[in-house]
Design an enzyme around this catalytic site. Structure first.
Site, mmCIF file in Angstrom:
data_model
loop_
_atom_site.group_PDB
_atom_site.id
_atom_site.type_symbol
_atom_site.label_atom_id
_atom_site.label_comp_id
_atom_site.label_asym_id
_atom_site.label_seq_id
_atom_site.Cartn_x
_atom_site.Cartn_y
_atom_site.Cartn_z
ATOM 1 N N LYS A 233 2.172 4.523 1.392
ATOM 2 C CA LYS A 233 2.180 5.428 2.602
ATOM 3 C C LYS A 233 1.823 6.846 2.540
ATOM 4 O O LYS A 233 2.778 7.623 2.006
ATOM 5 C CB LYS A 233 3.610 5.169 3.348
ATOM 6 N N LYS B 60 10.613 3.739 2.521
ATOM 7 C CA LYS B 60 10.805 5.150 2.184
ATOM 8 C C LYS B 60 11.302 5.432 1.048
ATOM 9 O O LYS B 60 12.497 5.278 0.783
ATOM 10 C CB LYS B 60 11.525 5.949 3.367
ATOM 11 N N ASP C 216 0.871 10.596 3.508
ATOM 12 C CA ASP C 216 1.354 11.415 4.752
ATOM 13 C C ASP C 216 0.320 12.315 4.994
ATOM 14 O O ASP C 216 0.142 13.427 4.382
ATOM 15 C CB ASP C 216 2.307 12.459 3.729
ATOM 16 N N CYS D 99 30.113 23.610 28.801
ATOM 17 C CA CYS D 99 28.690 23.799 28.421
ATOM 18 C C CYS D 99 28.302 25.263 28.042
ATOM 19 O O CYS D 99 28.811 26.145 28.450
ATOM 20 C CB CYS D 99 27.891 23.353 29.958
ATOM 21 N N CYS E 214 27.219 17.416 29.723
ATOM 22 C CA CYS E 214 27.664 18.277 30.744
ATOM 23 C C CYS E 214 27.245 17.790 32.026
ATOM 24 O O CYS E 214 25.930 17.042 32.057
ATOM 25 C CB CYS E 214 26.883 19.732 30.514
ATOM 26 N N TYR F 43 -6.745 2.045 5.921
ATOM 27 C CA TYR F 43 -5.362 1.250 5.538
ATOM 28 C C TYR F 43 -5.587 -0.071 6.603
ATOM 29 O O TYR F 43 -4.731 -0.958 6.371
ATOM 30 C CB TYR F 43 -3.963 1.890 5.670
ATOM 31 N N GLU G 211 0.854 -1.164 -0.015
ATOM 32 C CA GLU G 211 0.098 -0.034 0.039
ATOM 33 C C GLU G 211 0.682 1.076 -0.046
ATOM 34 O O GLU G 211 1.926 1.268 0.613
ATOM 35 C CB GLU G 211 -0.965 0.133 1.356
ATOM 36 N N CYS H 28 26.077 26.469 31.415
ATOM 37 C CA CYS H 28 26.663 26.885 32.580
ATOM 38 C C CYS H 28 28.012 26.737 32.537
ATOM 39 O O CYS H 28 28.653 26.958 33.819
ATOM 40 C CB CYS H 28 25.919 25.639 33.500
ATOM 41 N N CYS I 68 22.420 22.822 35.693
ATOM 42 C CA CYS I 68 22.429 23.151 34.373
ATOM 43 C C CYS I 68 20.980 23.607 34.054
ATOM 44 O O CYS I 68 20.237 22.690 34.110
ATOM 45 C CB CYS I 68 22.999 22.147 33.487
#
Length: 672
Positions: free
Chosen positions: A113, A309, A115, A403, A421, A222, A111, A406, A427
């Site tokens: 696909k 896909k 969207d 980081c 970090c 489907y 089938e 922080c 943080c």
């Protein structure tokens, strides 16, 4: 004149005309004639309200206002699909199937696909009862009033159908309708919609169903799911659904082998651009429902289906800068900030660079022209650099050492791709991220509280961890930006209601590293309480089914931290569920304790689900596949030869459904 009979005949006639127009694409009356009949029905229903029917064709025009969409559980979970991007991956998928089923002839339903937005619609006695969005797969939002406005969805079915079943479909917006909507927006000076998929999805949550009715939405079926369905395969199900009144795309095809699947893929990879709506691939399903049952599911996906896909669309654009994001676990993600470019229906401004190794591998530099594609048509990613357009004197990208939030020095553990970090409790993005995870739908599902509000609460000093949420007062929240009395009350009430969330979801909500949704369920079911889990040793945890050393060590690290223990104690005081509340079954026993069963085949007296429930109700464990840990194989008709062969090889006891019931009854009698 028999008014009731006249009304009923008009409804039947209009339903048939809707079916002719929106499903068969073969109208036999003009729009004007249809509108006259619809107006006549509206007038009769208005004069005689005692004959109201919620599934009358007049209800398709909408007008119902829904301010809050009720969240309801799916009776049958909505799984996502595994993706594949090459024919080699499809070959590997078939090998995995044959490993379970043995060398049996396989047919596949292919089938397209589509969207759009997935929907589950329940029919009872041939009438549309409820429509629910996918949500998290376990529960979604009730959008019944909006779904009724979509004219390709039958309100009443034709022919012979089961008393109750669910259909799964994709709500899509055809290109022609999307372009017309955008043209109307442009004419009045409004911003046009970005793509058909997002517009279709957003339409389902509009509060006024009359506005939904104005949008030319379509529904492509489907899958059907329920007990006692009158067909034995996916392809037969699609054909039967058309007879009942559903729009099941005619592009679906039965393939007798994988070579025919490849031919289908090759054809539509070329011809998909001629379709009236978006498609991004092909869904391949094992055709036989019996084999689907044998294959079962992983934690997230059916083993009997896979999405192929089509190759992603690619564009080139300029990399303007690289920024760095901090996740809730402290993981650092580099992000490419791009010159905006149109890609697969959306404007792309940012793309993930994944980690330092990926940047070094592609030698990505600021100022480069890069090729971008959408991985799986969802997340943009940079796949290559156009070196012919590289500016002179550019410097290789130096990954950050501290980081960005922080300034703590980053660490990178051996064998891991990401930098982290380590300032776990200081943080800000990590703190905010953990609270946002805690309140999310699959975790504590706190209504009235979103991610932006969490950041607002943290930045204003009202919360520093998720236990603080349970001490919030309305008068503390009211002074915050965009907070009115009602929204503040909804937030506090939503937090209070989360105290009913079961232990396995609470455990997931705590955000222990590597403890995802499935692992949390396994740990909760095994230990039954947070206290028992917190006292487990490394070896205890590793011995739990499917818990490896990495997860076990992470659990130990979490409970060894004093701040985590303090937060849990505070949550206990607020009444959070930290142990499994066993559902009392008067017939439950521990007869099968320590025994593992695999159920395979078709049974006469019980469904497979009934057998599995009986095993668990009596203390046993249900295995998904045969291994040395399996004690019994309950074998029904048409069982896969591979399971039978493996059971014999491992000397596993093979019993029938009658043997299983005798096993329970005999053991039960022995204890009387």
């Amino acid at each position: 004149m028999d008014i009731q009979n006249t009304i009923q005949k008009l409804r039947e006639e209009l339903n048939q005309h809707n079916y002719n127009y929106y499903v068969l694409d073969k109208p036999i009356i003009s729009d004007y004639e249809f509108d006259l009949k619809l107006k006549q029905l509206q007038e009769l229903e208005s004069q005689y309200p005692e004959y109201f029917d919620e599934n009358s064709p007049t209800q398709r025009v909408g007008g119902t206002i829904t301010k809050n969409f009720k969240t309801v559980p799916h009776e049958h979970r909505m799984y996502s699909l595994d993706n594949s991007y090459s024919k080699e991956e499809l070959i590997d998928w078939e090998k995995r199937i044959q490993k379970v089923l043995g060398d049996v002839p396989l047919e596949y339903t292919c089938e397209l696909k589509y969207d759009g937005a997935s929907i589950s619609i329940t029919y009872e006695n041939g009438k549309l009862k409820r429509a629910v969005t996918r949500g998290d797969g376990f529960q979604g939002d009730d959008v019944t009033n909006n779904i009724k406005t979509i004219k390709s969805i039958p309100l009443e079915l034709k022919g012979n159908f089961p008393d109750k079943f669910d259909v799964r479909g994709e709500i899509i917006l055809p290109f022609a309708g999307f372009e017309k909507m955008n043209q109307e927006l442009i004419e009045i000076g409004e911003t046009p919609y970005s793509n058909p998929r997002n517009t279709a999805s957003g339409s389902l949550k509009l509060q006024d169903s009359a506005e939904v009715a104005k949008r030319p939405l379509d529904c492509l079926l489907y899958f059907l799911i329920g007990n006692n369905l009158p067909f034995k395969s996916q392809f037969e199900g699609l054909e039967t659904a058309r007879q009942w009144g559903f729009k099941a795309p005619k592009e679906a095809k039965l393939a007798h082998n994988l070579e025919e699947v490849f031919q289908y893929i090759d054809y539509w990879d070329t011809h998909r651009h001629n379709l009236p709506y978006e498609t991004d691939g092909v869904v391949v399903k094992v055709n036989s429902f019996h084999y689907q049952d044998e294959l079962g599911f992983t934690a997230k996906s059916p083993r009997w289906a896979i999405a192929y896909k089509f190759k992603s669309e690619q564009v080139s654009t300029k990399l303007n800068s690289i920024s760095y994001q901090v996740g809730r676990t402290g993981s650092i993600t580099p992000v490419a900030n791009l010159e905006p470019v149109q890609l697969a229906g959306t404007i792309v401004k940012r793309a993930s660079l994944h980690n330092a190794d990926q940047i070094e591998k592609l030698d990505i530099r600021v100022g480069d022209t890069v090729f971008v594609e959408k991985g799986g048509e969802i997340i943009p990613k940079i796949i290559a650099v156009d070196l012919s357009k590289r500016p002179e004197n550019t410097e290789p990208t130096k990954y950050i050492t501290n980081c960005p939030e922080c300034n703590t020095a980053l660490v990178r553990s051996e064998g891991e791709a990401n930098h982290y970090c380590p300032n776990f409790y200081g943080c800000p993005p990590q703190i905010i991220g953990r609270i946002q995870h805690f309140i999310s739908r699959k975790a504590m599902d706190i209504e009235g509280l979103g991610g932006e509000t969490v950041a607002l609460l943290f930045n204003n000093g009202l919360v520093h961890n998720y236990a603080d949420l349970y001490e919030l007062k309305v008068d503390q929240i009211l002074p915050l930006e965009r907070m009115a009395q009602k929204s503040a009350e909804n937030l506090v009430n939503g937090v209070a209601n989360s105290k009913n969330i079961p232990f396995e979801r609470v455990l997931f909500a705590l955000g222990i590293r590597f403890v995802g949704e499935t692992v949390a369920k396994k740990l909760a079911k095994h230990y039954k309480s947070i206290d028992a889990l917190s006292q487990a040793t490394l070896m205890d945890l590793i011995l739990v089914d499917e818990i490896g050393e990495r997860i076990a060590q992470s659990v130990l690290d979490f409970f060894e931290n004093e701040e985590n223990r303090n937060i849990i104690e505070r949550l206990k005081q607020h009444g959070i569920q930290f142990e499994i509340i066993e559902k009392i079954n008067p017939n439950a026993t521990n007869i099968l304790s320590g025994k593992t069963f695999v159920v395979s085949g078709v049974f006469e007296k019980f469904s497979r689900d009934d057998l599995k429930k009986a095993i668990e109700d009596n203390g046993g464990k249900v295995g998904s596949s045969i291994s040395a840990k399996t004690d019994y194989l309950i074998a029904g008709d048409n069982m896969g030869p591979a399971k039978l062969e493996k059971a014999n090889k491992l000397n596993i006891s093979i019993i029938s459904e009658d043997d299983f019931m005798n096993l329970i009854n005999q053991t039960d009698a022995a204890t009387d």
